[in-house]
Write an enzyme that holds these catalytic residues in place. Structure first.
Site, PDB file in Angstrom:
ATOM      1  N   CYS A 202      -3.232   1.304   6.841  1.00 28.39           N
ATOM      2  CA  CYS A 202      -3.247   0.879   7.595  1.00 28.39           C
ATOM      3  C   CYS A 202      -4.405   1.542   8.608  1.00 28.39           C
ATOM      4  CB  CYS A 202      -2.481  -0.138   8.603  1.00 28.39           C
ATOM      5  SG  CYS A 202      -1.282   0.970   8.840  1.00 28.39           S
TER       6      CYS A 202
ATOM      7  N   ASN B 136       0.502  -1.372   0.195  1.00 29.29           N
ATOM      8  CA  ASN B 136      -0.016  -0.031   0.028  1.00 29.29           C
ATOM      9  C   ASN B 136       1.115   1.255   0.244  1.00 29.29           C
ATOM     10  OD1 ASN B 136       0.672  -0.491   2.445  1.00 29.29           O
ATOM     11  ND2 ASN B 136      -0.882   0.453   3.484  1.00 29.29           N
TER      12      ASN B 136
ATOM     13  N   GLU C 127       3.584  -5.361  12.579  1.00 29.77           N
ATOM     14  CA  GLU C 127       2.592  -4.463  12.572  1.00 29.77           C
ATOM     15  C   GLU C 127       1.293  -4.746  11.030  1.00 29.77           C
ATOM     16  OE1 GLU C 127       2.634  -1.303  12.890  1.00 29.77           O
ATOM     17  OE2 GLU C 127       4.951  -0.921  14.583  1.00 29.77           O
ATOM     18  N   LEU C 128       0.284  -5.008  11.700  1.00 32.67           N
ATOM     19  CA  LEU C 128      -0.958  -5.752  10.854  1.00 32.67           C
ATOM     20  C   LEU C 128      -2.159  -4.719  10.784  1.00 32.67           C
ATOM     21  CD1 LEU C 128      -0.738  -8.900  12.844  1.00 32.67           C
ATOM     22  CD2 LEU C 128       0.606  -8.500  11.348  1.00 32.67           C
TER      23      LEU C 128
HETATM   24  P1  NAD Z   1       0.367  -9.322   2.413  1.00 27.29           P
HETATM   25  O1  NAD Z   1       0.757  -9.785   4.491  1.00 27.29           O
HETATM   26  O2  NAD Z   1      -0.687  -9.764   2.095  1.00 27.29           O
HETATM   27  O3  NAD Z   1       1.668  -9.486   2.304  1.00 27.29           O
HETATM   28  C1  NAD Z   1       2.948  -8.743   3.034  1.00 27.29           C
HETATM   29  C2  NAD Z   1       3.926  -9.186   2.657  1.00 27.29           C
HETATM   30  O4  NAD Z   1       4.142 -10.607   3.200  1.00 27.29           O
HETATM   31  C3  NAD Z   1       4.342  -8.678   1.492  1.00 27.29           C
HETATM   32  O5  NAD Z   1       5.533  -8.857   1.364  1.00 27.29           O
HETATM   33  C4  NAD Z   1       4.733 -10.721   1.497  1.00 27.29           C
HETATM   34  O6  NAD Z   1       5.023 -11.098   0.068  1.00 27.29           O
HETATM   35  C5  NAD Z   1       5.116 -11.063   2.198  1.00 27.29           C
HETATM   36  N1  NAD Z   1       4.718 -12.669   2.781  1.00 27.29           N
HETATM   37  C6  NAD Z   1       3.811 -13.249   2.343  1.00 27.29           C
HETATM   38  N2  NAD Z   1       3.374 -15.204   2.826  1.00 27.29           N
HETATM   39  C7  NAD Z   1       4.340 -14.856   3.512  1.00 27.29           C
HETATM   40  C8  NAD Z   1       5.226 -15.487   4.655  1.00 27.29           C
HETATM   41  N3  NAD Z   1       4.412 -17.045   5.156  1.00 27.29           N
HETATM   42  N4  NAD Z   1       6.425 -14.932   4.955  1.00 27.29           N
HETATM   43  C9  NAD Z   1       6.721 -14.047   4.924  1.00 27.29           C
HETATM   44  N5  NAD Z   1       6.531 -13.064   3.921  1.00 27.29           N
HETATM   45  C10 NAD Z   1       5.358 -13.473   3.638  1.00 27.29           C
HETATM   46  O7  NAD Z   1      -0.141  -8.367   3.573  1.00 27.29           O
HETATM   47  P2  NAD Z   1      -0.239  -7.352   2.118  1.00 27.29           P
HETATM   48  O8  NAD Z   1      -2.064  -7.055   1.168  1.00 27.29           O
HETATM   49  O9  NAD Z   1       1.222  -7.007   1.361  1.00 27.29           O
HETATM   50  O10 NAD Z   1      -0.943  -5.190   2.923  1.00 27.29           O
HETATM   51  C11 NAD Z   1      -1.312  -4.666   2.711  1.00 27.29           C
HETATM   52  C12 NAD Z   1      -1.916  -5.298   4.871  1.00 27.29           C
HETATM   53  O11 NAD Z   1      -0.877  -4.472   5.671  1.00 27.29           O
HETATM   54  C13 NAD Z   1      -3.600  -4.887   5.224  1.00 27.29           C
HETATM   55  O12 NAD Z   1      -3.672  -5.686   6.168  1.00 27.29           O
HETATM   56  C14 NAD Z   1      -2.749  -3.570   5.433  1.00 27.29           C
HETATM   57  O13 NAD Z   1      -3.192  -2.723   7.441  1.00 27.29           O
HETATM   58  C15 NAD Z   1      -1.258  -3.766   6.591  1.00 27.29           C
HETATM   59  N6  NAD Z   1      -0.521  -2.750   6.707  1.00 27.29           N
HETATM   60  C16 NAD Z   1      -0.259  -2.596   8.485  1.00 27.29           C
HETATM   61  C17 NAD Z   1       0.278  -1.007   8.757  1.00 27.29           C
HETATM   62  C18 NAD Z   1       0.902  -1.602   9.963  1.00 27.29           C
HETATM   63  O14 NAD Z   1       1.685   0.367  10.331  1.00 27.29           O
HETATM   64  N7  NAD Z   1       0.426  -1.608  10.881  1.00 27.29           N
HETATM   65  C19 NAD Z   1       1.010  -0.576   7.518  1.00 27.29           C
HETATM   66  C20 NAD Z   1       0.351  -0.846   6.413  1.00 27.29           C
HETATM   67  C21 NAD Z   1      -0.429  -2.048   5.767  1.00 27.29           C
END
Ligand code: NAD
Length: 476
Positions: free
Chosen positions: A264, A135, A230-231
């Site tokens: 997020c 994002n 950070e989720l």
């Molecule tokens: P995602 O969890 O699908 O992927 C995030 C990252 O993890 C990607 O680089 C992906 O390739 C990697 N990944 C996927 N499977 C993995 C595994 N098994 N092991 C290690 N890495 C793996 O998330 P997304 O769809 O890219 O992003 C959107 C999410 O991020 C939303 O839930 C949003 O709320 C969250 N987000 C949180 C914050 C925060 O600061 N809390 C900020 C921005 C986005």
């Protein structure tokens, strides 16, 4: 054999094909970084900061290419420039703050054993894996990478496979500072590359979904390495009876739809005091209906497309579920053009917490609005979520503060929304499923990358074993 992945173009048109790092490639990159890290850590803080300063210049010089790549990755222009500006500000922030933070190791005399004097040595954690989402691809990679590097760690970044285009110009800027390039690398790829990065790091910073966060946390747990997760969020906004309705509608709209809701800290639930409900909804629908989409030109309009096309399907499914279960859609909805998907801001009423859009993250410009009768009800509704990232309360200051203190949310914006996107220097800790691990904001954003080693000096004669010998007790 090289495995190629294709990242979709959010505005439609051909995707971007790139080679994905195999786990063995990630392991080799990690090994190189590990070898270089002790020399990096041995530099004086000022030397590391000077090298980060050189990199800032290189980032500025390559800025137009970086912004162009981010614009392709995300389908939005202004926010791509803002992302680069924000990343540069983060680097400058740590360059300003870290000399003081890193120069004062604590020392003193133990209270529980006064003959023992202590000193704390700070030891960088080593190799940090930074796994980031799509994002805000640049900002959410550098937000953890920069303080980790400043602290003396090496960084292996694994950006999202959905937004890979920005990585080439980013790494070109890093390559212009060889000492930095030896401790900062990116591995492109999907879940496999991410898991491989966790498998060879000494600590992991992960930003992403709750589902993936659980997997990363489990892997880090097996390896007994620190994980900073950070989720997701499902942020509520509460409009109290003493709020200004016009302001409230304006703040709710911006807080929810900015970046097409793909942030997020987006507002995803709105609760309005029943005395203001009708006028709030009318004003919200009027302002939401005036929002424009950048369907024709990337440098026009308020909102860009969904970056990951799967997000459009998820939002559509949540809206359908809400309507089937009795919600009224007052404005907005999905717009598909030339293979891209946009969403005009959606305002929904007649909603209930059993609906999917209350139980799951939406990550789209969707505002479900619900009335409440009193503060207790507003607090109960806002806290009825597994998430606890952030929240917002609008109303008279003291009243809003008292309601805010009852919310399970890591940060609460008062009389605004999403202030965590502007305030990087104030620590906060998530509640519930929104994250675990030390805050990336404030001083802990840097200090969490340093293990504290206690050096304990005995200044009295050391005790002999006889001090612990059982002796027959004298009876009176
Ligand atoms: P995602 O969890 O699908 O992927 C995030 C990252 O993890 C990607 O680089 C992906 O390739 C990697 N990944 C996927 N499977 C993995 C595994 N098994 N092991 C290690 N890495 C793996 O998330 P997304 O769809 O890219 O992003 C959107 C999410 O991020 C939303 O839930 C949003 O709320 C969250 N987000 C949180 C914050 C925060 O600061 N809390 C900020 C921005 C986005």
């Amino acid at each position: 054999m090289t495995n190629f992945l294709v990242a979709a173009n959010p505005r439609g048109g051909p995707g971007y094909r790139f080679p994905a790092a195999a786990p063995a490639d990630v392991g080799e990159a990690a090994q190189r970084l590990r070898t270089a890290q002790p020399d990096w850590a041995a530099l004086a803080v000022e030397e590391r900061l000077a090298l980060l300063g050189q990199w800032c210049e290189a980032l500025r010089a390559i800025g137009p290419d970086l912004v162009a790549a981010l614009t392709e990755d995300t389908g939005r222009a202004l926010l791509s420039q803002a992302e680069l500006d924000g990343a540069l500000r983060r680097i400058e922030h740590w360059r300003r703050k870290s000399p003081a933070l890193l120069s004062t190791p604590s020392q003193g005399v133990s209270e529980s054993a006064p003959s023992v004097h202590y000193e704390h040595r700070r030891d960088p954690l080593g190799l940090v894996a930074v796994i980031s989402p799509w994002n805000f691809p640049l900002l959410l990679t550098l937000i953890d990478a920069v303080p980790a590097l400043t602290a003396g760690c090496a960084v292996l970044a694994k950006p999202s496979e959905h937004t890979p285009r920005f990585v080439a110009p980013l790494m070109e800027s890093v390559g212009s500072v060889p000492a930095l390039a030896s401790v900062f690398q990116c591995s492109l790829g999907g879940p496999e590359a991410g898991a491989a990065a966790v498998n060879c790091a000494d600590a992991v910073c992960f930003t992403g979904s709750v589902a993936t966060g659980r997997k990363v946390g489990a892997l880090a747990g097996e390896r007994l390495i620190p994980a900073f997760l950070e989720l997701g969020g499902k942020d509520p906004l509460i409009v109290l009876a003493d709020a200004d309705v016009e302001d409230a509608a304006r703040i709710a709209l911006r807080g929810s739809v900015i970046a097409t809701g793909q942030a997020c800290q987006s507002i995803e639930r709105v609760y309005v005091h029943q005395s203001l409900y009708d006028s709030f909804v009318a004003k919200l629908v009027a302002t939401a209906s005036a929002v424009t989409l950048n369907t024709e030109r990337v440098d026009r309009g308020h909102l860009g497309p969904f970056i990951d096309p799967r997000q459009a399907q998820l939002v559509e499914a949540q809206l359908e579920d809400a309507q089937v279960n009795g919600a009224s859609l007052l404005c907005g909805g999905l717009v598909r053009r030339n293979g891209g998907a946009w969403c005009a801001p959606v305002v929904l009423t007649g909603v209930r917490h059993e609906m999917r859009l209350y139980r799951e993250e939406t990550f789209g410009p969707v505002l479900p609005v619900m009335p409440f009768a009193d503060d207790d009800e507003a607090v109960d509704l806002a806290n009825d979520s597994e998430f606890g990232l952030s929240a917002a309360v609008l109303g008279e200051r003291a009243h809003a503060l008292s309601v805010a203190a009852r919310l399970r949310a890591g940060a609460v914006s008062i009389n605004d929304a999403g202030l965590t996107s502007q305030v990087g220097d104030v620590e906060k800790d998530s509640y519930g499923a929104s994250g675990v691990g030390k805050s990336r904001m404030g001083s802990s954003g840097l200090l969490r990358f340093l293990r504290r080693q206690a050096l304990l000096v005995q200044t009295a004669p050391a005790a002999s074993l006889d001090a612990f010998k059982e002796v027959e007790r004298q009876t009176a």
